[in-house]
Scaffold this motif. Sequence first.
Motif, PDB file in Angstrom:
ATOM      1  N   UNK A   1      46.757  45.023  31.783  1.00 53.34           N
ATOM      2  CA  UNK A   1      47.723  46.145  31.333  1.00 53.34           C
ATOM      3  C   UNK A   1      48.584  46.475  32.567  1.00 53.34           C
ATOM      4  N   UNK A   2      48.222  46.460  33.908  1.00 56.51           N
ATOM      5  CA  UNK A   2      48.970  46.827  35.069  1.00 56.51           C
ATOM      6  C   UNK A   2      50.163  45.939  35.344  1.00 56.51           C
ATOM      7  N   UNK A   3      51.291  46.570  35.757  1.00 55.26           N
ATOM      8  CA  UNK A   3      52.500  46.094  35.738  1.00 55.26           C
ATOM      9  C   UNK A   3      53.154  46.129  37.107  1.00 55.26           C
TER      10      UNK A   3
ATOM     11  N   UNK B   1      51.840  39.046  43.877  1.00 53.03           N
ATOM     12  CA  UNK B   1      53.087  38.796  43.593  1.00 53.03           C
ATOM     13  C   UNK B   1      53.990  39.405  44.549  1.00 53.03           C
ATOM     14  N   UNK B   2      53.442  40.256  45.607  1.00 54.13           N
ATOM     15  CA  UNK B   2      54.159  40.853  46.505  1.00 54.13           C
ATOM     16  C   UNK B   2      53.677  40.597  47.907  1.00 54.13           C
ATOM     17  N   UNK B   3      54.674  40.251  48.926  1.00 52.73           N
ATOM     18  CA  UNK B   3      54.207  39.824  50.145  1.00 52.73           C
ATOM     19  C   UNK B   3      53.674  41.025  50.799  1.00 52.73           C
ATOM     20  N   UNK B   4      54.020  42.309  50.441  1.00 53.14           N
ATOM     21  CA  UNK B   4      53.441  43.431  51.495  1.00 53.14           C
ATOM     22  C   UNK B   4      52.094  43.672  51.162  1.00 53.14           C
ATOM     23  N   UNK B   5      51.518  42.950  49.878  1.00 52.06           N
ATOM     24  CA  UNK B   5      49.972  43.355  49.681  1.00 52.06           C
ATOM     25  C   UNK B   5      49.313  42.245  49.806  1.00 52.06           C
TER      26      UNK B   5
ATOM     27  N   UNK C   1      51.658  45.100  39.930  1.00 51.95           N
ATOM     28  CA  UNK C   1      51.378  43.586  40.592  1.00 51.95           C
ATOM     29  C   UNK C   1      51.365  42.590  39.555  1.00 51.95           C
ATOM     30  N   UNK C   2      51.742  41.167  40.192  1.00 49.98           N
ATOM     31  CA  UNK C   2      51.891  40.163  39.294  1.00 49.98           C
ATOM     32  C   UNK C   2      50.641  39.890  38.398  1.00 49.98           C
ATOM     33  N   UNK C   3      49.559  39.990  38.999  1.00 49.85           N
ATOM     34  CA  UNK C   3      48.410  39.861  38.129  1.00 49.85           C
ATOM     35  C   UNK C   3      47.414  40.741  38.767  1.00 49.85           C
ATOM     36  N   UNK C   4      46.240  40.902  38.371  1.00 50.86           N
ATOM     37  CA  UNK C   4      45.040  41.853  39.007  1.00 50.86           C
ATOM     38  C   UNK C   4      44.027  41.014  39.477  1.00 50.86           C
ATOM     39  N   UNK C   5      43.962  41.389  40.962  1.00 53.43           N
ATOM     40  CA  UNK C   5      43.126  40.194  41.604  1.00 53.43           C
ATOM     41  C   UNK C   5      41.614  40.714  41.218  1.00 53.43           C
ATOM     42  N   UNK C   6      40.742  39.931  40.709  1.00 51.29           N
ATOM     43  CA  UNK C   6      39.390  40.377  40.502  1.00 51.29           C
ATOM     44  C   UNK C   6      38.579  39.923  41.845  1.00 51.29           C
ATOM     45  N   UNK C   7      38.351  40.832  42.709  1.00 55.11           N
ATOM     46  CA  UNK C   7      37.844  40.645  43.738  1.00 55.11           C
ATOM     47  C   UNK C   7      36.347  40.564  43.612  1.00 55.11           C
ATOM     48  N   UNK C   8      35.742  41.065  42.674  1.00 56.88           N
ATOM     49  CA  UNK C   8      34.373  40.878  42.304  1.00 56.88           C
ATOM     50  C   UNK C   8      34.144  39.738  41.901  1.00 56.88           C
ATOM     51  N   UNK C   9      34.906  38.696  41.531  1.00 55.25           N
ATOM     52  CA  UNK C   9      34.730  37.258  41.176  1.00 55.25           C
ATOM     53  C   UNK C   9      33.975  36.689  42.113  1.00 55.25           C
ATOM     54  N   UNK C  10      34.138  36.950  43.424  1.00 56.50           N
ATOM     55  CA  UNK C  10      33.727  36.262  44.306  1.00 56.50           C
ATOM     56  C   UNK C  10      32.118  36.292  44.429  1.00 56.50           C
TER      57      UNK C  10
END
Length: 334
Positions: free
Chosen positions: A241-243, A274-278, A245-254
């Motif tokens: 539902x977050x807008x 979706x943002x170079x700064x991030x 960022x382009x998507x939500x990175x699931x860092x826990x997936x690793x």
Amino acid sequence: MITVLKSSATAEQRDQLIRWLEGQNVQVHISEGSEYTVLGLVGDTAHIDMELLESLDIVDSVKRVSEPFKKVNRKFHPDDSVIDAGGVLIGGGHFAVIAGPCSVETREQIIGVAHAVKASGAALLRGGAFKPRTSPYDFQGLHGEGLTLLLEAKKATGLPIVTELMDMQDFDLFEDVDVIQVGARNMQNFGMLKKLGRTDKTILLKRGLANSIKELLMSAEYIMAGGNENVILCERGIRTFETYTRNTLDISAVPVLHELTHLPVIIDPSHATGHASLVPSMALAAAACGADGLMIEVHNDPIHALCDGAQSLTPAQFDELMGQVRRILEVVRS
């Protein structure tokens, strides 16, 4: 079902057991570990007597595997798989960075970026020749010409190339491509996955926009079930539902994937945010949490990029990030 053999088992005893098991109409997947040999049994194993197997002198233990993914499963292959991606090793302690523009635009652009990312430490070059776009009016890539330019960049720099296959009818054009990317939208294109399973190409499989980790592993299973074990998994963020960022990175997936599978796992922070700064902070988080590599978009002129310029780093920004990634890896490995 998995059967773990004792270290004292001879090759003759192992081969005799495998022949007997194959006579029970199951496939036997052999994994040679540092201490044990694991026989993974795929197929209808319900009729195989576990107690009989366990009673054999060469057998250490027998277990049933409840998960639907078998060949992908770490239980079948306890040690990390190390995948050869055009001569670059990924997994099992080998960390690699894939970098380049979202799409191939011109000869000068792709060759210039290729030289820049190689100088900064990238091991593979990415670039889209066929582009899946939400709008039919957006730039769709240069197709065959784009692949030709990628191969020119490979010749100029020596970098293996990674590019996305969108339709199996174009597969013959990918003969000289080192790593074929299956994008998020095709993660459950089972017909494509089956056909790629019958090739010997290294496959970079991206998690779908709204797919679970289990579904990602089952898609990898399709490829491996066909006989192709050269699979790299890629977490690229999922839709929530977050807008901001382009998507939500699931860092826990690793770490979750590393528990469940022996396959290498890389992260794409460009599509995730979706943002170079991030991108830099998420790339560093990926290195810190144990990812086996990164895929980062780099463009020499992001403002005028024909595709995803907002999430692309400049070569200078990428160079700075690579230095930071190396320092994080030093800390993690120490």
